[in-house]
Design a protein around this motif. Structure first.
Motif, PDB file in Angstrom:
ATOM      1  N   GLY B 754       0.691  -1.282   0.078  1.00 34.22           N
ATOM      2  CA  GLY B 754      -0.202  -0.144   0.002  1.00 34.22           C
ATOM      3  C   GLY B 754       0.930   1.236   0.055  1.00 34.22           C
ATOM      4  N   LEU B 755       1.951   1.272   0.880  1.00 33.69           N
ATOM      5  CA  LEU B 755       2.689   2.515   0.913  1.00 33.69           C
ATOM      6  C   LEU B 755       3.456   2.543  -0.428  1.00 33.69           C
ATOM      7  CD1 LEU B 755       4.353   2.492   4.653  1.00 33.69           C
ATOM      8  CD2 LEU B 755       2.730   4.067   3.378  1.00 33.69           C
ATOM      9  N   LEU B 756       4.176   1.323  -1.137  1.00 32.28           N
ATOM     10  CA  LEU B 756       4.978   1.774  -2.142  1.00 32.28           C
ATOM     11  C   LEU B 756       3.981   2.068  -3.416  1.00 32.28           C
ATOM     12  CD1 LEU B 756       6.766  -1.709  -2.390  1.00 32.28           C
ATOM     13  CD2 LEU B 756       7.606   0.646  -1.970  1.00 32.28           C
ATOM     14  N   ARG B 757       2.794   1.877  -3.185  1.00 33.63           N
ATOM     15  CA  ARG B 757       1.636   2.578  -4.248  1.00 33.63           C
ATOM     16  C   ARG B 757       1.848   4.053  -3.852  1.00 33.63           C
ATOM     17  NH1 ARG B 757      -2.357  -0.734  -6.626  1.00 33.63           N
ATOM     18  NH2 ARG B 757      -1.035  -1.080  -8.250  1.00 33.63           N
ATOM     19  N   VAL B 758       1.503   4.480  -2.643  1.00 28.95           N
ATOM     20  CA  VAL B 758       1.607   6.012  -2.460  1.00 28.95           C
ATOM     21  C   VAL B 758       2.700   6.775  -2.771  1.00 28.95           C
ATOM     22  CG1 VAL B 758       1.577   7.673  -0.610  1.00 28.95           C
ATOM     23  CG2 VAL B 758       0.208   5.455  -0.450  1.00 28.95           C
ATOM     24  N   PHE B 759       4.016   5.837  -2.667  1.00 27.96           N
ATOM     25  CA  PHE B 759       5.339   6.505  -3.360  1.00 27.96           C
ATOM     26  C   PHE B 759       5.404   6.550  -4.635  1.00 27.96           C
ATOM     27  CE2 PHE B 759       6.797   4.931   1.139  1.00 27.96           C
ATOM     28  CZ  PHE B 759       6.208   6.000   1.582  1.00 27.96           C
ATOM     29  N   GLY B 760       4.332   5.924  -5.361  1.00 25.59           N
ATOM     30  CA  GLY B 760       4.496   6.075  -6.980  1.00 25.59           C
ATOM     31  C   GLY B 760       4.786   4.840  -7.561  1.00 25.59           C
ATOM     32  N   ALA B 761       4.902   3.433  -6.853  1.00 26.61           N
ATOM     33  CA  ALA B 761       5.054   2.192  -7.461  1.00 26.61           C
ATOM     34  C   ALA B 761       3.859   1.659  -8.345  1.00 26.61           C
ATOM     35  CB  ALA B 761       5.651   1.294  -6.390  1.00 26.61           C
ATOM     36  N   GLY B 762       3.986   1.167  -9.493  1.00 28.17           N
ATOM     37  CA  GLY B 762       2.802   0.634 -10.209  1.00 28.17           C
ATOM     38  C   GLY B 762       2.584  -0.832  -9.748  1.00 28.17           C
TER      39      GLY B 762
END
Ligand SMILES: Nc1ncnc2c1ncn2[C@@H]1O[C@H](COP(=O)(O)OP(=O)(O)OP(=O)(O)O)[C@@H](O)[C@H]1O
Ligand SMILES: [Mg+2]
Lengths: 230, 849
Positions: B754-762
């Motif tokens: 979820g956090l990686l998503r926030v940081f922009g990971a696809g």
């Protein structure tokens, strides 16, 4: 100048059980590059929900929304994530630190998605700037609430983003530390032209912003900065 | 906390309520499944082995004709009968002799079996009484006889027609399809003729000098048999031949014994797997309940109340899981039995209660052993924790968790195997292996972390996913290490059960090749030897060597009375009480392997200067007698004493259907004694070789073992299926452990992605990162599992199954790759939902966990 963030007729409805709840409805907002905007509102008004929508972390049920000139609803989850990468920072109200990672590792996380080889140095620099130079290798549960919040702030700024969303970034801080974090936010805003969208109850913070907006009954209304009482 | 809740009743209610709410949580469900699985495994295998064991003893009894069989050349006296009956045994008399049966001018030798009204003590006779084949629990009634179809054919008689036996004529009232006592298979080559004991005297066949064997068969519960043990020993010293089914299980021994051990081993593996799952799920359970515990402390609950509350909650869980597990176990053993029914006797004893109790005991032991130390954390929690997260009590020390779990598992091992030294050995070995694995895992994770740093810092592409995935794994070193160990143990357990299965099947297949002898020929006189082999060689028979056979009794070991030398438990050994078949041979007999010492030199027997000759002994007997190379055995052969010094020990396969000998002499030594030859050969169905042999050498006894061979083959194939069934069960248990463990760590991974998503990971990057992480986890634990499995397999092979250990190279490839794939797939399936969620939703979920 075109806005960095633009919302028109934005609405968010949630369904819980049989009930439909309109958290936001027909909301308009324009934020321009380099601006600092404070959003105020009572508890449960929908501030966190709004911030999540603006950052593309959630999808609106109605309305238009553009970020960096791109229409967010037209992008898929990956497209929105790609738009954020390295350009958007986010400070969560409940910090969202990974409990198994140290402060340093938590700060490193967004950097690791980006190219570059001085990640460690950058993360250390930012932790030092928020006053946690001595606590880099501590786990979140070994840090106080305020310290965890500062890690979250460091993590949001470490990629030098163009736009930072912060949900109560000083909520758990005493006046002294809170002041330092506020100084930091505006220093960045000044130096690199970082745009700030803040949700806050802290009047000191609100009053230093270019604009103050109040969220009430699902809509935003401009507040006179002097109306924001001490 | 309310007043009522302070009392016992309130606690009870609170615990039930808590449990009901908890059933929503994945860890509680995992706990439940794991416990149910442990109980299912242990009860399934317990029920099955218990019934199989009792069934086999009964079947052995059926083969012999009773639980005990006494045999001598004269009738048994009534005093003995009374003693046996008083001990609680049911008796049946039987007389065996060979006689001519005739009709008109055709004469045929027949093997007479004279039975009384109690026949058969076990099983039923399949016989055609005129209305098709039926199963009856009696022999022919007085005044009539039953005969084998072959005899009917040879004499050209049918049901209702008469046959002359001795001085009497009897109408044939039945054609015997199969007798329950398979001694028929071992009996003479002559076809069967069965008559009632009351008719024997009238035939006039029993005269002084005629070869008649009197048998007294006894049936009864084990206690009754135990009561007459002394009596039997006395009789045996008087020359009565005694067969006790519990001691002399039929030829099937080895294969079945190994199969039983395999099943126990598989049951233990399943219990171990369930234990690992319980340990994984408990961690998560405790983490989740720390807050509840702290809150309850705030409201004024005492440590004791907390302990009781959670203990009660888990007790309910264990009990309900036990019930479900026991039901599953019952169903499972029925499945196992269904696979074996064609082999097993029809009337199998019902499932006993013992395995059920053992199953519940296992569940509780697993819960206490694998969850106990971790659960104690709940009680140590302080009220302040509600305010300050960092006040979490320290996680239970890994060593304490592993230590307690090992002790409990060792106890279960002992309980199931009944072998203390083996359990201790496996336990200590396992612990040592765990220490090695732990260190290895620690180093491997460190290496992964360092390696991850090398994968450049470029964004995008496989390198980035590799770097990030490896980092995520290695950074959570403690948690990852726990998973690594748990998976390694899981893979090892699955691998061992698979490996042992493979080696068992290979051993079994090699044991009975196509040309396994189906006939034994004994009592071939020296002057008949050449002619006999000529017929065999001319026909289509494939045969083993001809072995000379001399009968001799062991009268001294190292010049002392054998009873004084051998260990106490071997004093009653049949090899001491009976005459042994001795042979001589120049080379090592086919199928034998010298395991110690060396085979006779070519001139070995030429000069027995000090009267001592070298001999070769079977290694099992040497072990039972506690003798070794250099010890001497003295044999009494035809009134003379011959002393031999053990110069080699041989390993041989008693299930091979070849002539096998405990003792082999070098040539020449025994030739001066009266001897005959024995051989075994294989002929195809319908070959004329046996017929030719019988007519040319009427004095030679041909024994057809085709029936027994067929039974052994059938047994092996059915046991093989049972083994596959259990293997599938263990593999299933293993996969469920992986699932439980991955579910337990799921929340953390959800948070991360979820956090990686926030940081922009696809989404693609995230699933790649997770893929790398899971694959690395699977690969590394597969590697460690292979090491553990290899070590444990060696221990099990040598210590328990009596198989030769070997290195299983393919496993070293299959486990790491298969592990990476399996964990990758499960992980992928688990995280699919998360990848579709918005970050807000997946991060929001955290609050609820
Ligand atoms: N997924 C959801 N389902 C149901 N209700 C929701 C959901 N998300 C938010 N809400 C509700 O919407 C309202 C606004 O929530 P939000 O978190 O945005 O408030 P907030 O303004 O940030 O409040 P605070 O200042 O207390 O943080 C709340 O009443 C909340 O319960
Ligand atoms: Mg909020």
């Amino acid at each position: 100048m075109s806005p960095i963030l633009h919302a028109r007729g934005l609405g968010k409805q949630v369904v819980s059980g049989e009930r439909r709840l309109d958290i936001l409805s027909n909301l308009d907002l324009e934020v321009f590059p380099g601006e600092s905007v404070a959003i105020l509102g009572s508890s449960g008004a929908g501030k966190s929900t709004l911030l999540g929508l603006l950052a593309g972390l959630d999808t609106p049920t109605r309305g238009e929304l553009t970020l960096f000139g791109q229409s967010l609803p037209s992008l898929d989850e990956d497209g929105r994530a790609g738009l954020r990468a390295g350009r958007v920072g986010f400070v969560f109200q409940n910090f969202q630190l990974l409990p198994t990672l140290t402060a340093l590792e938590n700060t490193l996380l967004p950097l690791e998605l980006l190219p570059g080889d001085d990640h460690q140095a950058k993360a250390r620099e930012w932790l030092t700037r928020v006053g946690l130079g001595e606590r880099m290798n501590h786990l979140p549960k070994q840090l106080s609430g305020g310290e965890q919040q500062r890690v979250a702030v460091a993590r949001a700024f470490v990629t030098r983003p163009e736009l930072v969303f912060a949900d109560e970034p000083t909520g758990n801080l005493d006046r002294g530390t809170g002041g330092k974090v506020i100084d930091l936010l505006f220093e960045l805003n000044r130096e690199a032209g970082t745009t700030l969208v803040l949700v806050t109850h802290d009047h000191h913070l609100a009053r230093r912003c270019d604009r103050c907006l109040g969220l009430d009954a699902g809509r935003l209304a401009a507040l006179d900065r002097d109306e924001v009482e001490a | 906390m309310s007043h009522g809740a302070r009392g016992g009743g309130g606690l009870l209610r609170l615990s039930l309520k808590g449990l009901r709410r908890d059933l929503r949580a994945s860890d509680v469900r995992a706990l439940f499944v794991a416990l149910a699985l442990a109980v299912a495994a242990s009860t399934m295998i317990g029920f099955f082995l218990d019934r199989l064991d009792r069934g086999l003893t009964r079947q052995a009894g059926q083969l012999v004709g009773g639980d005990i069989k006494l045999e001598q050349g004269k009738p048994f006296d009534s005093d003995l009968r009374r003693q046996l009956e008083e001990a609680g045994l049911t008796l049946a008399d039987q007389v065996d002799l060979v006689s001519m049966a005739s009709r008109d001018a055709s004469f045929q030798p027949a093997s007479l079996k004279v039975v009384d009204g109690a026949y058969p003590l076990y099983g039923k006779v399949r016989v055609d009484l005129g209305g098709g084949i039926e199963e009856v629990a009696h022999g022919p009634s007085p005044g009539s006889i039953w005969i084998a179809p072959r005899l009917a054919q040879l004499l050209d008689v049918g049901i209702g027609e008469s046959v002359q036996v001795g001085q009497s004529r009897f109408p044939v009232s039945g054609l015997i399809e199969r007798e329950p006592d398979q001694s028929a298979g071992f009996g003479s080559f002559n076809p069967r003729l069965m008559m009632h004991l009351d008719d024997l005297e009238a035939t006039g066949l029993v005269r002084p000098g005629s070869r008649v064997e009197y048998e007294l068969l006894a049936k009864g519960p084990p206690q009754a048999v135990a009561r007459v043990e002394d009596l039997l020993a006395r009789l045996e010293r008087q020359g009565v031949e005694i067969e006790d089914v519990r001691e002399d299980r039929p030829q099937l021994g080895n294969a079945l014994e190994r199969a039983e051990k395999y099943l126990s081993l598989a049951g233990l593996a399943a219990v171990l797997l369930a234990g690992v799952a319980v340990a994984m799920a408990t961690r998560r359970y405790v983490d989740r309940h720390l807050d509840t515990a702290a809150l309850l402390r705030c409201f004024g609950a005492s440590q004791r109340q907390l302990t009781q509350l959670f203990a009660l909650q888990l007790l309910w869980l264990a009990l309900s899981a036990s019930i479900i597990g026991a039901l599953l176990g019952l169903a499972g053993q029925a499945g196992l039995l269904a696979l074996l029914t064609r082999f097993l006797p029809l009337e199998l004893p019902p499932p006993g209660i013992l395995p059920l109790l053992l199953g519940i005991l296992t569940a509780l032991a697993v819960l206490v052993g694998f969850a106990g130390p971790t659960l104690l954390r709940l009680k140590q929690v302080s009220a302040l924790k509600v305010l300050r997260r960092e006040l979490d009590p320290l996680p239970a020390s890994a060593w304490l968790v592993v230590g307690v779990a090992s002790l409990v598992f060792g106890g279960l091992l002992w309980l199931y195997s009944g072998d203390f030294m083996l359990s201790l050995g496996l336990l200590l070995g396992g612990l040592a292996a765990l220490v090695v694995l732990w260190t290895l895992g620690w180093l491997l994770l460190g290496a992964v972390l360092r390696l991850a740093g090398r994968f450049g810092n470029g964004a995008g592409g496989a390198a980035q996913a590799l770097r990030l995935g490896a980092r995520q794994l290695a950074r959570r070193r403690q948690a990852s290490l726990g998973q690594l160990l748990a998976f390694a143990v899981t893979f090892a357990a699955m691998a061992i059960i698979t490996l042992v299965r493979g080696d068992l099947l290979t051993t079994w297949q090699a044991q009975l090749p196509e040309d396994t002898p189906n006939y034994f020929a004994i009592n071939i006189q020296p002057d008949e030897r050449d002619g006999f082999t000529d017929i065999l060689n001319a026909g289509d028979a494939s045969r083993s060597a001809l072995y000379p056979m001399v009968r001799g009794r062991i009268v001294a070991i190292n010049d002392q009375s054998p009873e004084d030398v051998v260990p106490p438990e071997s004093r009653g050994d049949n090899a001491l009480r009976r005459e042994l078949n001795l042979t001589w041979k120049e080379e090592v007999p086919t199928g034998n392997r010298v395991v110690k010492g060396s085979w006779f030199a070519s001139d070995a027997a030429a000069s027995p200067a000090d009267g001592t000759v070298p001999i070769s002994m079977e290694d099992g007997l040497a072990e039972r007698f506690g003798v070794d190379l250099g010890d001497t055995l003295t044999f009494s052969i035809g009134g003379a004493d011959i002393t031999g010094e053990i110069t080699s020990l041989r390993n041989l396969d008693w299930d091979s259907f070849r002539p096998n000998f405990y003792i082999v002499f070098p040539p020449e030594v025994l030739e001066r004694f009266g001897h005959s030859y024995i051989t075994a050969f294989h002929v195809e169905d319908g070959s004329d070789v046996p017929g030719k042999l019988v007519s040319a050498y009427p004095g030679v006894s041909l024994i057809n073992v085709e029936a027994i061979l067929g039974r052994v083959r059938e047994l092996l194939s059915q046991v093989t299926r049972a083994v596959e069934f259990v293997l599938a069960f263990v593999l299933l248990a293993g996969v469920s452990v992986l699932y439980a463990a991955l579910t337990a760590s799921h929340t953390l991974r959800t948070h991360e992605s979820g956090l990686l998503r926030v940081f922009g990971a696809g989404g693609r990057l995230i699933s790649r990162i997770q893929g790398v992480e899971f694959a690395l986890l699977g690969f590394t634990s597969g590697l460690m599992g292979a090491l553990l499995a290899e070590l444990a397999a060696a221990g099990v092979y040598i210590g328990w199954l009596d198989l030769a250990p070997r290195i299983h190279w393919p496993m070293w490839l299959v486990l790491p790759l298969g592990g990476a794939l399996l964990i990758g797939l499960i992980g992928h399936a688990l995280s699919r939902g998360v990848r579709r969620q918005t970050p807000m939703a997946s991060l929001g979920l955290l609050g609820e966990a």
